[in-house]
Scaffold this motif. Structure first.
Motif, PDB file in Angstrom:
ATOM      1  N   PRO A 184     -18.550 -24.373   4.799  1.00 34.72           N
ATOM      2  CA  PRO A 184     -18.529 -24.853   3.348  1.00 34.72           C
ATOM      3  C   PRO A 184     -17.408 -25.835   2.943  1.00 34.72           C
ATOM      4  O   PRO A 184     -17.487 -26.632   2.048  1.00 34.72           O
ATOM      5  N   ASN A 185     -16.523 -26.008   3.735  1.00 37.51           N
ATOM      6  CA  ASN A 185     -15.190 -26.729   3.480  1.00 37.51           C
ATOM      7  C   ASN A 185     -15.109 -28.124   4.147  1.00 37.51           C
ATOM      8  O   ASN A 185     -14.023 -28.605   4.014  1.00 37.51           O
ATOM      9  N   ILE A 186     -16.126 -28.561   4.667  1.00 41.81           N
ATOM     10  CA  ILE A 186     -16.030 -29.939   5.224  1.00 41.81           C
ATOM     11  C   ILE A 186     -15.659 -30.893   4.164  1.00 41.81           C
ATOM     12  O   ILE A 186     -16.178 -30.732   2.903  1.00 41.81           O
ATOM     13  N   PRO A 187     -15.193 -32.167   4.426  1.00 41.58           N
ATOM     14  CA  PRO A 187     -14.959 -33.156   3.321  1.00 41.58           C
ATOM     15  C   PRO A 187     -16.376 -33.525   3.197  1.00 41.58           C
ATOM     16  O   PRO A 187     -17.324 -33.621   3.524  1.00 41.58           O
ATOM     17  N   TRP A 188     -16.306 -33.507   1.706  1.00 39.60           N
ATOM     18  CA  TRP A 188     -17.643 -34.100   1.106  1.00 39.60           C
ATOM     19  C   TRP A 188     -17.390 -34.795  -0.565  1.00 39.60           C
ATOM     20  O   TRP A 188     -16.691 -34.371  -1.219  1.00 39.60           O
ATOM     21  N   GLU A 189     -18.404 -35.660  -0.518  1.00 41.75           N
ATOM     22  CA  GLU A 189     -18.540 -36.418  -1.874  1.00 41.75           C
ATOM     23  C   GLU A 189     -19.758 -36.700  -1.923  1.00 41.75           C
ATOM     24  O   GLU A 189     -20.552 -37.193  -1.113  1.00 41.75           O
ATOM     25  N   GLU A 190     -20.359 -36.372  -3.224  1.00 43.01           N
ATOM     26  CA  GLU A 190     -21.850 -36.754  -3.485  1.00 43.01           C
ATOM     27  C   GLU A 190     -21.946 -38.239  -3.648  1.00 43.01           C
ATOM     28  O   GLU A 190     -20.888 -39.201  -3.620  1.00 43.01           O
ATOM     29  N   ARG A 191     -23.191 -38.673  -3.305  1.00 44.56           N
ATOM     30  CA  ARG A 191     -23.479 -40.003  -3.238  1.00 44.56           C
ATOM     31  C   ARG A 191     -23.148 -40.635  -4.762  1.00 44.56           C
ATOM     32  O   ARG A 191     -23.724 -40.114  -5.658  1.00 44.56           O
ATOM     33  N   GLY A 244     -27.390 -46.548  -0.109  1.00 41.31           N
ATOM     34  CA  GLY A 244     -27.338 -46.325   1.177  1.00 41.31           C
ATOM     35  C   GLY A 244     -27.576 -44.872   1.442  1.00 41.31           C
ATOM     36  O   GLY A 244     -27.374 -43.978   0.892  1.00 41.31           O
ATOM     37  N   ILE A 245     -28.174 -44.806   2.720  1.00 43.45           N
ATOM     38  CA  ILE A 245     -28.605 -43.557   3.663  1.00 43.45           C
ATOM     39  C   ILE A 245     -27.167 -42.870   3.863  1.00 43.45           C
ATOM     40  O   ILE A 245     -26.956 -41.567   3.805  1.00 43.45           O
ATOM     41  N   VAL A 246     -26.199 -43.633   4.154  1.00 43.10           N
ATOM     42  CA  VAL A 246     -24.717 -43.304   4.367  1.00 43.10           C
ATOM     43  C   VAL A 246     -23.907 -43.689   3.583  1.00 43.10           C
ATOM     44  O   VAL A 246     -23.963 -45.068   3.083  1.00 43.10           O
ATOM     45  N   TRP A 247     -22.820 -42.937   2.941  1.00 42.15           N
ATOM     46  CA  TRP A 247     -21.913 -43.664   1.761  1.00 42.15           C
ATOM     47  C   TRP A 247     -20.673 -43.368   2.243  1.00 42.15           C
ATOM     48  O   TRP A 247     -20.593 -42.443   2.692  1.00 42.15           O
ATOM     49  N   ARG A 248     -19.782 -44.435   1.836  1.00 42.68           N
ATOM     50  CA  ARG A 248     -18.484 -44.195   2.107  1.00 42.68           C
ATOM     51  C   ARG A 248     -17.515 -43.176   1.190  1.00 42.68           C
ATOM     52  O   ARG A 248     -18.081 -43.124   0.003  1.00 42.68           O
ATOM     53  N   TYR A 249     -16.603 -42.625   1.572  1.00 41.85           N
ATOM     54  CA  TYR A 249     -15.649 -41.866   0.942  1.00 41.85           C
ATOM     55  C   TYR A 249     -14.836 -42.914  -0.147  1.00 41.85           C
ATOM     56  O   TYR A 249     -14.436 -44.052   0.449  1.00 41.85           O
ATOM     57  N   SER A 250     -14.801 -42.479  -1.490  1.00 39.78           N
ATOM     58  CA  SER A 250     -14.305 -43.284  -2.367  1.00 39.78           C
ATOM     59  C   SER A 250     -12.797 -43.660  -2.161  1.00 39.78           C
ATOM     60  O   SER A 250     -12.215 -44.774  -2.647  1.00 39.78           O
ATOM     61  N   LEU A 298     -27.218 -48.322   9.471  1.00 38.86           N
ATOM     62  CA  LEU A 298     -26.732 -47.338   8.394  1.00 38.86           C
ATOM     63  C   LEU A 298     -25.760 -47.722   7.580  1.00 38.86           C
ATOM     64  O   LEU A 298     -25.364 -47.651   6.455  1.00 38.86           O
ATOM     65  N   LEU A 299     -24.544 -48.328   8.528  1.00 37.36           N
ATOM     66  CA  LEU A 299     -23.233 -48.798   7.912  1.00 37.36           C
ATOM     67  C   LEU A 299     -22.776 -49.959   8.730  1.00 37.36           C
ATOM     68  O   LEU A 299     -22.765 -50.067   9.762  1.00 37.36           O
ATOM     69  N   THR A 300     -22.471 -51.254   7.906  1.00 43.83           N
ATOM     70  CA  THR A 300     -22.020 -52.386   8.505  1.00 43.83           C
ATOM     71  C   THR A 300     -20.652 -52.754   7.960  1.00 43.83           C
ATOM     72  O   THR A 300     -20.481 -52.187   6.782  1.00 43.83           O
ATOM     73  N   PRO A 301     -19.673 -53.530   8.477  1.00 44.14           N
ATOM     74  CA  PRO A 301     -18.551 -53.664   7.858  1.00 44.14           C
ATOM     75  C   PRO A 301     -18.514 -54.670   6.703  1.00 44.14           C
ATOM     76  O   PRO A 301     -18.986 -55.773   6.808  1.00 44.14           O
ATOM     77  N   GLU A 302     -18.168 -53.904   5.563  1.00 41.54           N
ATOM     78  CA  GLU A 302     -18.305 -54.497   4.397  1.00 41.54           C
ATOM     79  C   GLU A 302     -17.085 -54.539   3.334  1.00 41.54           C
ATOM     80  O   GLU A 302     -16.829 -55.521   2.574  1.00 41.54           O
ATOM     81  N   GLN A 303     -16.431 -53.476   3.680  1.00 46.17           N
ATOM     82  CA  GLN A 303     -15.139 -53.263   2.707  1.00 46.17           C
ATOM     83  C   GLN A 303     -14.026 -53.751   3.421  1.00 46.17           C
ATOM     84  O   GLN A 303     -14.001 -54.081   4.436  1.00 46.17           O
ATOM     85  N   PRO A 304     -12.956 -54.119   2.641  1.00 50.04           N
ATOM     86  CA  PRO A 304     -11.978 -55.024   3.213  1.00 50.04           C
ATOM     87  C   PRO A 304     -11.139 -54.174   4.333  1.00 50.04           C
ATOM     88  O   PRO A 304     -10.733 -54.758   5.249  1.00 50.04           O
ATOM     89  N   THR A 321     -23.395 -38.139   4.728  1.00 49.05           N
ATOM     90  CA  THR A 321     -24.932 -38.312   4.396  1.00 49.05           C
ATOM     91  C   THR A 321     -25.530 -36.832   4.550  1.00 49.05           C
ATOM     92  O   THR A 321     -24.729 -35.909   4.607  1.00 49.05           O
ATOM     93  N   GLU A 322     -26.559 -36.669   4.357  1.00 49.31           N
ATOM     94  CA  GLU A 322     -27.119 -35.008   4.355  1.00 49.31           C
ATOM     95  C   GLU A 322     -28.504 -35.271   5.533  1.00 49.31           C
ATOM     96  O   GLU A 322     -29.224 -36.324   5.679  1.00 49.31           O
ATOM     97  N   VAL A 323     -28.579 -34.155   6.067  1.00 46.83           N
ATOM     98  CA  VAL A 323     -29.356 -34.029   7.193  1.00 46.83           C
ATOM     99  C   VAL A 323     -30.872 -34.412   6.815  1.00 46.83           C
ATOM    100  O   VAL A 323     -31.414 -35.197   7.515  1.00 46.83           O
ATOM    101  N   ASP A 324     -31.436 -33.881   5.793  1.00 48.13           N
ATOM    102  CA  ASP A 324     -32.806 -34.168   5.309  1.00 48.13           C
ATOM    103  C   ASP A 324     -33.166 -35.752   5.211  1.00 48.13           C
ATOM    104  O   ASP A 324     -33.853 -36.503   5.376  1.00 48.13           O
ATOM    105  N   THR A 325     -32.023 -36.627   4.219  1.00 47.55           N
ATOM    106  CA  THR A 325     -32.002 -37.760   3.741  1.00 47.55           C
ATOM    107  C   THR A 325     -32.082 -38.713   5.152  1.00 47.55           C
ATOM    108  O   THR A 325     -32.845 -39.412   5.290  1.00 47.55           O
ATOM    109  N   VAL A 326     -31.065 -38.328   6.103  1.00 41.92           N
ATOM    110  CA  VAL A 326     -30.743 -39.244   7.189  1.00 41.92           C
ATOM    111  C   VAL A 326     -31.784 -38.967   8.269  1.00 41.92           C
ATOM    112  O   VAL A 326     -32.402 -39.964   8.816  1.00 41.92           O
ATOM    113  N   VAL A 327     -32.478 -37.811   8.572  1.00 44.19           N
ATOM    114  CA  VAL A 327     -33.452 -37.612   9.666  1.00 44.19           C
ATOM    115  C   VAL A 327     -34.830 -38.239   8.857  1.00 44.19           C
ATOM    116  O   VAL A 327     -35.326 -38.858   9.704  1.00 44.19           O
ATOM    117  N   ASN A 328     -34.904 -38.102   8.040  1.00 48.36           N
ATOM    118  CA  ASN A 328     -36.434 -38.526   7.347  1.00 48.36           C
ATOM    119  C   ASN A 328     -36.359 -40.015   7.147  1.00 48.36           C
ATOM    120  O   ASN A 328     -37.305 -40.620   7.579  1.00 48.36           O
TER     121      ASN A 328
END
Ligand code: BMA
Length: 338
Positions: free
Chosen positions: A12-19, A25-31, A267-273, A314-321
């Motif tokens: 339960p204590n892995i790093p996490w931030e809601e989309r 995106g199916i995968v979103w970056r940490y703010s 799922l993720l491509t270089p876009e941020q500085p 990401t979340e398992v249901d979101t990414v696998v589906n």
């Protein structure tokens, strides 16, 4: 509760931030990316493509650090939350199984995972050219280096977190001695982590532009009720050099050299500085994932521009589906090649 089951521990204590709202995106970056600084330790010029696992209620990492004279080293780090890291300045010291000094030369791109009570580190090592090095630890105080798992030239080695059909499974990517303008993912198998054989082809590069030049396995595959979930990097050659993005695939649980689905789009491509600007621009290179079986949350650690470590979620249901619904297999992926 996710519908697709992750076979693994509740963390339960892995790093996490809601989309974030407005993020599609199916995968979103940490703010607050990146999570490492440019000169994080005294002797490091850059810390990036690195391995992370949960350990004794917190987290440990094996970090790729490029020194100021250029040679890469593996550094150990600890963190209570998986985001703020206390990283050693001195490289990990290895011995062989008899306790003799056995340092790797030029180790980089470590992947870190646990099989039962033993933690394994796979890295790219210098063996008269790049090859796959393997080591193990049970306490993160002493580290035992095993014989190299492959001949040169090979990169992007990662073990599965359990044996399949009684054999250890190692994804790897035959390469060349330079910047490698080709590369497909293969699987090698071993009863003892010493003798490797039963080599199989898993997936080929080339089907879509973002993964046209070469591909390579990322973090340890995640066991799910739909198959092994594997994040992998894909590279395209452009007028300004290589661009590293990442996508994902689902591999058959009992026959992991068989690809069931793989993402047509990245799922993720270089876009941020911090991904487009750095020592090597335009690199997103996944090397670790943490996952919580109860919620299905997945945190992905990726190298950014060969300069920083970033986090994405990401979340398992979101990414696998998504993978299943947006899959494109290549001709070679569907063949059993021996
Ligand atoms: C690969 C590896 C990675 C690196 C990438 C982009 O060949 O060396 O460590 O992130 O190139 O430079």
């Amino acid at each position: 509760m996710p519908k697709i089951k992750i076979i693994g521990k509740d963390l339960p204590n892995i790093p996490w931030e809601e989309r974030p709202s407005g993020e599609s995106g199916i995968v979103w970056r940490y703010s607050k990316n990146p999570i490492t600084k440019r000169n994080q330790t005294e002797n490091s010029a850059r810390i990036f493509n690195s391995g992370v696992i949960e350990w004794e209620g917190g987290f440990v990492g094996i970090f790729r650090s490029d020194s100021k004279h250029g040679t890469p080293y593996l550094l150990m780090g600890k963190s209570a939350d998986g985001i703020a890291w206390d990283i050693d300045d001195e490289p990990i010291k290895w011995t062989d199984e008899d306790g003799n000094d056995y340092q790797p030369s030029c180790p980089y791109d470590p992947r870190l995972l646990r099989i039962d009570d033993v933690c394994y580190i796979c890295w790219c090592t210098d063996f008269q050219g790049p090859a796959i090095g393997i080591g193990k630890t049970t306490d993160f105080k002493t580290f035992t280096r095993l014989d190299n798992a492959t001949l040169p030239f090979n990169r992007n080695g990662v073990l599965f977190p359990r044996k399949v059909n009684g054999l250890y499974q190692l994804l790897n990517r035959p390469s060349d001695n330079g910047q490698t303008p080709f590369g497909d993912i293969f699987l090698s198998q071993s009863p003892d982590l010493v003798f490797w054989g039963k080599h199989r082809k898993v997936m080929a590069s080339g089907i879509n532009w973002w993964q046209a030049t070469k591909i390579g396995a990322g973090p340890e595959p995640i066991e799910t009720s739909e198959g092994w979930l594997l994040f992998y990097h894909g590279v395209v050659s452009t007028c300004s050099g290589f661009v590293y993005s990442f996508g994902a695939a689902i591999l058959d649980i009992d026959e992991p050299s068989k690809v069931l689905y793989r993402t047509k789009d990245y799922l993720l491509t270089p876009e941020q500085p911090y991904e487009t600007t750095g020592f090597v621009p335009n690199v997103c290179f996944p090397c670790a994932n943490l996952y919580d079986a109860k919620t299905g949350r997945i945190a992905i650690y990726y190298g950014c521009a060969d300069t920083y470590v970033g986090l994405a979620f990401t979340e398992v249901d979101t990414v696998v589906n998504y993978i299943k619904e947006h899959s494109q297999l290549g001709y070679i992926d569907q063949m059993m090649i021996r």
